[in-house]
Design a protein around this motif. Structure first.
Motif, PDB file in Angstrom:
ATOM      1  N   MET A 336       0.836  -1.208   0.000  1.00 36.70           N
ATOM      2  CA  MET A 336       0.000   0.000   0.000  1.00 36.70           C
ATOM      3  C   MET A 336       0.870   1.258   0.000  1.00 36.70           C
ATOM      4  O   MET A 336       0.627   2.197  -0.762  1.00 36.70           O
ATOM      5  N   VAL A 337       1.898   1.263   0.858  1.00 27.03           N
ATOM      6  CA  VAL A 337       2.777   2.434   0.916  1.00 27.03           C
ATOM      7  C   VAL A 337       3.592   2.554  -0.371  1.00 27.03           C
ATOM      8  O   VAL A 337       3.708   3.637  -0.960  1.00 27.03           O
ATOM      9  N   SER A 338       4.151   1.434  -0.804  1.00 26.86           N
ATOM     10  CA  SER A 338       4.996   1.448  -1.996  1.00 26.86           C
ATOM     11  C   SER A 338       4.206   1.880  -3.225  1.00 26.86           C
ATOM     12  O   SER A 338       4.675   2.725  -4.010  1.00 26.86           O
ATOM     13  N   HIS A 339       3.019   1.332  -3.396  1.00 25.82           N
ATOM     14  CA  HIS A 339       2.215   1.713  -4.559  1.00 25.82           C
ATOM     15  C   HIS A 339       1.836   3.189  -4.512  1.00 25.82           C
ATOM     16  O   HIS A 339       1.795   3.858  -5.549  1.00 25.82           O
ATOM     17  N   GLY A 340       1.555   3.693  -3.316  1.00 26.06           N
ATOM     18  CA  GLY A 340       1.241   5.111  -3.197  1.00 26.06           C
ATOM     19  C   GLY A 340       2.383   5.985  -3.683  1.00 26.06           C
ATOM     20  O   GLY A 340       2.182   6.964  -4.392  1.00 26.06           O
ATOM     21  N   LEU A 341       3.608   5.614  -3.310  1.00 23.88           N
ATOM     22  CA  LEU A 341       4.781   6.393  -3.723  1.00 23.88           C
ATOM     23  C   LEU A 341       5.055   6.237  -5.218  1.00 23.88           C
ATOM     24  O   LEU A 341       5.325   7.215  -5.926  1.00 23.88           O
ATOM     25  N   ILE A 342       5.001   4.987  -5.694  1.00 25.65           N
ATOM     26  CA  ILE A 342       5.333   4.717  -7.102  1.00 25.65           C
ATOM     27  C   ILE A 342       4.304   5.356  -8.038  1.00 25.65           C
ATOM     28  O   ILE A 342       4.661   5.997  -9.034  1.00 25.65           O
ATOM     29  N   SER A 343       3.023   5.162  -7.730  1.00 26.71           N
ATOM     30  CA  SER A 343       1.993   5.744  -8.602  1.00 26.71           C
ATOM     31  C   SER A 343       2.084   7.262  -8.572  1.00 26.71           C
ATOM     32  O   SER A 343       1.875   7.930  -9.600  1.00 26.71           O
ATOM     33  N   GLY A 344       2.416   7.832  -7.405  1.00 27.81           N
ATOM     34  CA  GLY A 344       2.606   9.279  -7.338  1.00 27.81           C
ATOM     35  C   GLY A 344       3.730   9.733  -8.245  1.00 27.81           C
ATOM     36  O   GLY A 344       3.595  10.728  -8.980  1.00 27.81           O
ATOM     37  N   LEU A 345       4.857   9.010  -8.208  1.00 32.39           N
ATOM     38  CA  LEU A 345       5.993   9.358  -9.064  1.00 32.39           C
ATOM     39  C   LEU A 345       5.629   9.242 -10.541  1.00 32.39           C
ATOM     40  O   LEU A 345       5.965  10.127 -11.356  1.00 32.39           O
ATOM     41  N   LEU A 346       4.940   8.170 -10.909  1.00 33.30           N
ATOM     42  CA  LEU A 346       4.585   7.969 -12.319  1.00 33.30           C
ATOM     43  C   LEU A 346       3.607   9.035 -12.807  1.00 33.30           C
ATOM     44  O   LEU A 346       3.763   9.573 -13.910  1.00 33.30           O
ATOM     45  N   PHE A 347       2.600   9.348 -12.009  1.00 35.72           N
ATOM     46  CA  PHE A 347       1.634  10.374 -12.437  1.00 35.72           C
ATOM     47  C   PHE A 347       2.286  11.750 -12.517  1.00 35.72           C
ATOM     48  O   PHE A 347       1.950  12.548 -13.403  1.00 35.72           O
TER      49      PHE A 347
END
Length: 504
Positions: A336-347
């Protein structure tokens, strides 16, 4: 302390929104950044004082509110909710900083952003079902307005679709919460977390059949919010039409309300029913992972690719939750934390590409990695995000997916192996996107791109650094959530776990 995390941004939102005189956009923006920074620092202070050696709720606050309804102001934090609170405050600051300084109607915009962060934090900290529902619904209208007012050409359609889906989710959730208290005879909506007994104050343990019926309501409500296939259709439209900062919050934080709710109320309130339903939940996870990844491969819009990848990655969390082992549960928190960071970076990276080139179509964009006339730094950050999402070792996505697959494999070997195929598909669709948009000869559209300021790169750089640090040093987050993860799965009866495995 916990109340401050909720009410500081909410009071700030009211102050900005109802300030009697005109205020420049720059002042409003700086004030919103200051409030976001304060809440982030407060969440870090809570983490520093958090006792990771226990699974019990900490920093509890209780104020009787409406006794006749069992509706109390009941807050607490544990190893499941604390990482998500920190993630929420961090991404709120990133999203506000990434907002265009010349945005229209700044007072309304920043008020809505702060209102969302206060509501989301309140939902993560609530220990009363009705209080959770109240905060769960608070973010609905602000997010609808953020998409409808500051979105793209089809913003009206996307915002309305989002509103209909999530409003229906809220209705189902409220009906389920009322049903829980009604059938258990509980005296209030407060959660007490007594493993093996009713989790509601004064309630009696529920028979398995009733647990299954109520769990179905929880799965439907949060399955829409996550979203899981086939309730996912609102998400790609919302992402495509939403502005970049709103997409950061939507993917990074708001989807986590669904996964958090599924764990807290599905597994937490109905452990017996959860274990019985586990094989079907694991199969549901496989469908979401493979369908989301397959759709991502077919997309041309970079934002849609990232959106469908989110659907696939939420499937990993469902798989780990279904397995309900201590290792898989730690994997859910990290994912959950990792996806939040990664998706934020990608967007954020996609947003800068769109802002500078005017297109997100991978058939149109070529050569963005060109060191002289392209976007080499943004391209590098995009590649970091892609590698992390694909589970490359050394980045946060790897350790999260490793824990999920390691913890799920002994319980659901077939479903886990199928989900691992989804990881391979992640590499394929992101490599297609990066290869077409960032390599090759410059296309005519991107020959003379405007220069990217370092101020535009800072939010992406911050997230990239955290993703790298989490990849090589995940022990802090693991230690924070380990006891809570063990506590959650300890409520699942071993004999029912065996029944679930026999049903495969």
């Amino acid at each position: 302390m916990l109340s401050a995390l909720i009410w500081i941004p909410m009071f700030a939102a009211a102050l900005i929104g109802f300030w009697p005189s005109a205020v420049s956009s720059k002042i409003v923006r700086n004030f919103a950044i200051a409030i976001a920074s304060v809440t982030f620092i407060l969440s870090v202070i809570v983490a520093a004082q958090f006792d990771a050696s226990t699974s019990q709720l900490q920093f509890s606050e209780f104020i009787p509110w409406i006794d006749d309804l069992g509706f109390n102001y009941n807050l607490g934090v544990d190893g499941l909710s604390l990482p998500l609170v920190i993630l929420n405050t961090l991404l709120t600051g990133v999203a506000i900083y990434a907002t265009d300084e010349a945005i229209r109607r700044p007072r309304l915009y920043y008020s809505l952003m702060l209102l969302i962060t206060g509501g989301v934090t309140g939902a993560f900290l609530s220990q009363n079902l009705l209080l959770f529902f109240l905060f769960f619904e608070v973010e609905l209208i602000p997010l609808y307005l953020l998409i409808a007012i500051w979105g793209g050409e089809r913003r009206g359609y996307a915002a309305t679709k989002f509103l209909i889906y999530t409003a229906f989710s809220g209705i189902v959730l409220l009906a389920t919460f009322l049903g829980v208290v009604w059938v258990s005879g509980a005296s209030s909506f407060d959660m007490v977390g007594a493993a093996g007994e009713s989790h509601l104050q004064g309630g009696s343990p529920l028979p398995l059949v009733r647990q299954i019926v109520l769990l179905a309501g929880i799965l439907l409500a949060f399955g829409i919010k996550i979203p899981l296939v086939p309730f996912h259709t609102w998400l790609p439209d919302a992402h495509v039409e939403a502005s970049t900062p709103v997409s950061v919050l939507l993917a990074g934080v708001l989807l986590k309300l669904g996964t958090y709710g599924m764990l807290r109320f599905g597994l937490g309130l109905f452990p017996d029913a959860w274990a019985v339903a586990a094989p079907w939940l694991a199969s549901w996870a496989v469908v979401s992972v493979l369908y989301g990844a397959s759709c991502a491969i077919a997309q041309k819009d970079m934002k849609k690719i990232v959106a469908y990848s989110s659907i696939a990655h939420m499937g990993y969390i469902l798989l780990a939750s279904a397995a309900a082992t201590p290792i898989s549960m730690m994997g859910t928190v990290l994912q959950m934390v990792s996806h939040g960071l990664i998706s934020g970076l990608l967007f954020l990276s996609v947003g800068i590409v769109y802002k500078k080139s005017g297109s997100r179509n991978i058939d149109v964009l070529k050569g963005l990695f060109n060191p002289d006339r392209g976007l080499p730094v943004i391209g590098s950050l995009m590649i970091v995000g892609v590698m992390a999402s694909a589970g490359i070792p050394g980045l946060s996505g790897f350790i999260a997916e490793f824990l999920i697959f390691r913890g799920s494999l002994p319980v659901f070997p077939v479903q886990t192996l199928l989900c691992m195929i989804g990881t391979g598909l992640t590499s394929i669709y992101f490599l297609i996107m990066v290869n077409r948009a960032f390599f090759g000869r410059l296309s005519d559209l991107v020959v003379n791109l405007p220069q990217v300021r370092w101020g535009d790169r800072i939010p992406s750089l911050v997230l990239a650094v955290i993703i790298a640090v989490m990849g090589v040093q995940p022990a802090v987050l693991v230690a924070l959530s380990e006891k809570t993860a063990i506590g959650l799965v300890s409520a699942v009866p071993p004999q029912v776990q065996q029944l679930a495995q026999n049903l495969e």
